[in-house]
Design a protein around this motif. Structure first.
Motif, short mmCIF file in Angstrom:
data_model
loop_
_atom_site.label_atom_id
_atom_site.label_comp_id
_atom_site.label_asym_id
_atom_site.label_seq_id
_atom_site.Cartn_x
_atom_site.Cartn_y
_atom_site.Cartn_z
N LEU A 1 -7.26 -4.67 -10.29
CA LEU A 1 -7.27 -3.31 -10.81
C LEU A 1 -7.74 -2.38 -9.70
O LEU A 1 -8.91 -2.42 -9.30
CB LEU A 1 -8.20 -3.19 -12.02
CG LEU A 1 -7.87 -4.06 -13.23
CD1 LEU A 1 -8.97 -3.93 -14.28
CD2 LEU A 1 -6.52 -3.69 -13.81
N VAL A 2 -6.86 -1.54 -9.20
CA VAL A 2 -7.19 -0.63 -8.09
C VAL A 2 -7.29 0.77 -8.66
O VAL A 2 -6.33 1.28 -9.27
CB VAL A 2 -6.13 -0.69 -6.98
CG1 VAL A 2 -6.56 0.16 -5.80
CG2 VAL A 2 -5.88 -2.13 -6.55
N THR A 3 -8.44 1.39 -8.48
CA THR A 3 -8.66 2.73 -9.03
C THR A 3 -9.52 3.53 -8.07
O THR A 3 -9.86 3.06 -6.98
CB THR A 3 -9.33 2.63 -10.41
OG1 THR A 3 -9.45 3.94 -10.97
CG2 THR A 3 -10.71 2.00 -10.31
N THR B 1 -9.91 -11.58 -12.81
CA THR B 1 -9.72 -10.14 -12.75
C THR B 1 -10.75 -9.53 -11.80
O THR B 1 -11.95 -9.81 -11.91
CB THR B 1 -9.85 -9.50 -14.14
OG1 THR B 1 -8.93 -10.14 -15.04
CG2 THR B 1 -9.53 -8.01 -14.07
N VAL B 2 -10.28 -8.71 -10.88
CA VAL B 2 -11.14 -8.06 -9.90
C VAL B 2 -10.82 -6.57 -9.91
O VAL B 2 -9.65 -6.18 -9.90
CB VAL B 2 -10.92 -8.63 -8.48
CG1 VAL B 2 -11.82 -7.92 -7.47
CG2 VAL B 2 -11.18 -10.13 -8.47
N MET C 1 -16.67 -6.26 -8.90
CA MET C 1 -16.39 -4.88 -8.54
C MET C 1 -16.46 -4.74 -7.02
O MET C 1 -17.51 -5.00 -6.41
CB MET C 1 -17.40 -3.93 -9.19
CG MET C 1 -17.36 -3.92 -10.70
SD MET C 1 -16.03 -2.88 -11.32
CE MET C 1 -16.53 -1.30 -10.71
N LEU C 2 -15.36 -4.34 -6.43
CA LEU C 2 -15.31 -4.12 -4.98
C LEU C 2 -15.27 -2.62 -4.71
O LEU C 2 -14.51 -1.89 -5.35
CB LEU C 2 -14.09 -4.79 -4.36
CG LEU C 2 -13.83 -6.26 -4.72
CD1 LEU C 2 -12.59 -6.75 -3.98
CD2 LEU C 2 -15.02 -7.11 -4.39
N THR C 3 -16.07 -2.18 -3.78
CA THR C 3 -16.02 -0.79 -3.33
C THR C 3 -15.44 -0.77 -1.92
O THR C 3 -15.98 -1.41 -1.01
CB THR C 3 -17.42 -0.15 -3.32
OG1 THR C 3 -17.96 -0.19 -4.65
CG2 THR C 3 -17.35 1.29 -2.85
N VAL C 4 -14.34 -0.06 -1.76
CA VAL C 4 -13.62 -0.03 -0.48
C VAL C 4 -13.49 1.42 -0.03
O VAL C 4 -12.76 2.20 -0.66
CB VAL C 4 -12.24 -0.69 -0.61
CG1 VAL C 4 -11.51 -0.68 0.73
CG2 VAL C 4 -12.35 -2.10 -1.14
N PRO C 5 -14.16 1.82 1.03
CA PRO C 5 -14.03 3.20 1.51
C PRO C 5 -12.72 3.46 2.24
O PRO C 5 -12.22 4.58 2.22
CB PRO C 5 -15.23 3.36 2.45
CG PRO C 5 -15.53 1.97 2.91
CD PRO C 5 -15.18 1.06 1.78
N LEU D 1 -12.79 -8.19 0.08
CA LEU D 1 -11.97 -8.99 -0.83
C LEU D 1 -12.32 -10.47 -0.71
O LEU D 1 -12.39 -11.18 -1.72
CB LEU D 1 -10.50 -8.76 -0.53
CG LEU D 1 -9.53 -9.47 -1.48
CD1 LEU D 1 -9.69 -8.96 -2.90
CD2 LEU D 1 -8.09 -9.27 -0.99
N ALA D 2 -12.51 -10.96 0.51
CA ALA D 2 -12.88 -12.37 0.69
C ALA D 2 -14.19 -12.68 -0.02
O ALA D 2 -14.34 -13.73 -0.66
CB ALA D 2 -12.98 -12.68 2.17
N LYS D 3 -15.13 -11.77 0.04
CA LYS D 3 -16.42 -11.98 -0.63
C LYS D 3 -16.23 -11.93 -2.15
O LYS D 3 -16.83 -12.69 -2.89
CB LYS D 3 -17.42 -10.92 -0.16
CG LYS D 3 -18.80 -11.08 -0.76
CD LYS D 3 -19.73 -9.94 -0.33
CE LYS D 3 -19.90 -9.93 1.19
NZ LYS D 3 -20.87 -8.89 1.61
N GLY D 4 -15.39 -11.01 -2.63
CA GLY D 4 -15.20 -10.88 -4.06
C GLY D 4 -14.52 -12.08 -4.69
O GLY D 4 -14.91 -12.55 -5.76
#
Length: 389
Positions: free
Chosen positions: A325-327, A349-350, A370-374, A383-386
């Motif tokens: 899910l990219v938002t 689900t990520v 939950m990944l935070t990507v600036p 992503l690898a960590k998530g």
């Protein structure tokens, strides 16, 4: 006759109407001035019509290679026009639409069989689908009373794919398939043998391992691992209100393109859902990498609901193994939870938030990673960590 009237411009219709009114006024009222106006309008129309005599005989071709590029890559094309008439071709104007704009070429005089070549540049600064063509010749008079447009080429689509980054293989499997990889879910009927366990009432007698049962003095049955083939579903929040800027939305589309590209390289099935774009189960064998990135190019911001988009994707891909899910930064966590709940509990689900004001990071909230990507460059590490977490 109807085709001829189609060549009359709005100015030409105005002159024709003025002449008709003046002629009626001159006839009914005897105004000499009105008769002069009517005659002037008639002579203008007749004089302009002489510029429309004759036909243009051209062979026009456009070449754009390659038809698919990434954002920022240089892309040029070639336009070739050849005179196929028996006589010389006087100076002719070619209109060539390219995306929202276009260029105009004034062809020089061409002798019979002569060819003229022009180079053009396709803008690739933004992701999207650019319409190139059709090339049109425009013939008219100096006063603009008549205008005849003729198309010589078809419209060509040029895909500007989002910028992508290299990702490590996912290694996630879920969809049942004879050639799939084994998952951790046990099953009583599949191909990958896992272990023996004690018989319980209701087990299929065909799965009893008689030799081991005789050795241990009790009935033992075979237990299997499900064999599965990965199906990765990428869902991009298309609502402009979810992002702080257009650049963050473009980063989201670049993340989607990177995920889809990695899935195709891993020979997984991939699906994309965003806005009014829905791509279901593209595969490497079917040119999935090209179709997936083409779908990313077609995506535009739409005021859609993330939960509704996810529900539609879940209905089309119920066997998804990995859901991304990219938002943007603004949707609430409960919205992401509702969206993630549309898929099976067996799916991983990520959620990925694009937030240029935050540092890259990972956290799991209520079993939802939950990944935070600036920016796109931070995606591989986060992503690898998530996925490993």
């Amino acid at each position: 006759m109807a085709k001829w009237f189609g060549n009359v411009t709005s100015i030409g219709w105005g002159v024709l109407l003025l002449g008709a009114i003046a002629w009626v006024a001159a006839t009914a009222l005897g105004w000499i001035e009105a008769a002069v106006v009517a005659m002037a309008a008639l002579f203008l129309l007749i004089g302009a019509a002489f510029f429309m005599i004759g036909r243009t005989r051209l062979a026009v071709a456009t070449v754009v290679e390659p038809p698919r590029v990434a954002v920022g890559q240089a892309l040029t094309g070639e336009l070739r026009a050849r005179n196929e008439a028996r006589g010389p071709l006087v100076s002719t104007t070619l209109e060539f639409p390219i995306g929202a704009g276009g260029v105009t070429y004034d062809l020089p005089m061409l002798m019979p069989g002569a060819e003229h070549t022009e180079l053009f540049v396709v803008p690739t600064q933004r992701r999207g689908v650019i319409d190139v063509g059709p090339v049109r010749t425009v013939r008219g008079d100096p006063l603009g009373l008549f205008r005849r447009v003729q198309e010589w080429t078809d419209r060509t689509e040029v895909f500007v794919h989002p910028r992508t980054t290299h990702l490590e293989p996912f290694g996630v499997g879920l969809v049942r398939d004879l050639e799939g990889s084994t998952a951790q879910n046990t099953s009583m009927s599949d191909l990958a043998f896992h272990a023996l366990r004690e018989y319980v009432p209701g087990d299929d007698l065909r799965h009893i391992h008689w030799r081991s049962s005789a050795r241990h003095g009790q009935l033992l049955v075979r237990q299997f691992l499900d064999t599965r083939r990965s199906h990765i579903v990428v869902i991009v929040d298309s609502s402009p209100t979810s992002y702080d800027s257009e650049e963050e939305y473009e980063t989201a589309m670049s993340i989607a393109g990177s995920l889809l590209r990695r899935g195709i390289l891993d020979e997984f099935d991939v699906s994309l859902a965003t806005g009014d774009v829905l791509l279901v189960r593209a595969t490497a064998a079917g040119g999935g990498g090209r179709s997936a990135l083409d779908a990313c190019s077609r995506a535009t911001p739409q005021p859609n609901n993330l939960v509704e988009i996810t529900a539609e994707a879940a209905g089309q891909a119920p066997d998804a193994s990995l859901v991304m899910l990219v938002t943007g930064r603004y949707p609430e966590f409960v919205t992401l939870q509702r969206a993630a709940g549309q898929f099976s509990v067996d799916a991983t689900t990520v959620a990925v938030r694009v937030d240029s004001s935050q540092r890259a990071g990972f956290k799991a909230v209520a079993d939802l990673p939950m990944l935070t990507v600036p920016d796109l460059d931070q995606l591989p590490i986060v992503l690898a960590k998530g996925l490993s977490g």
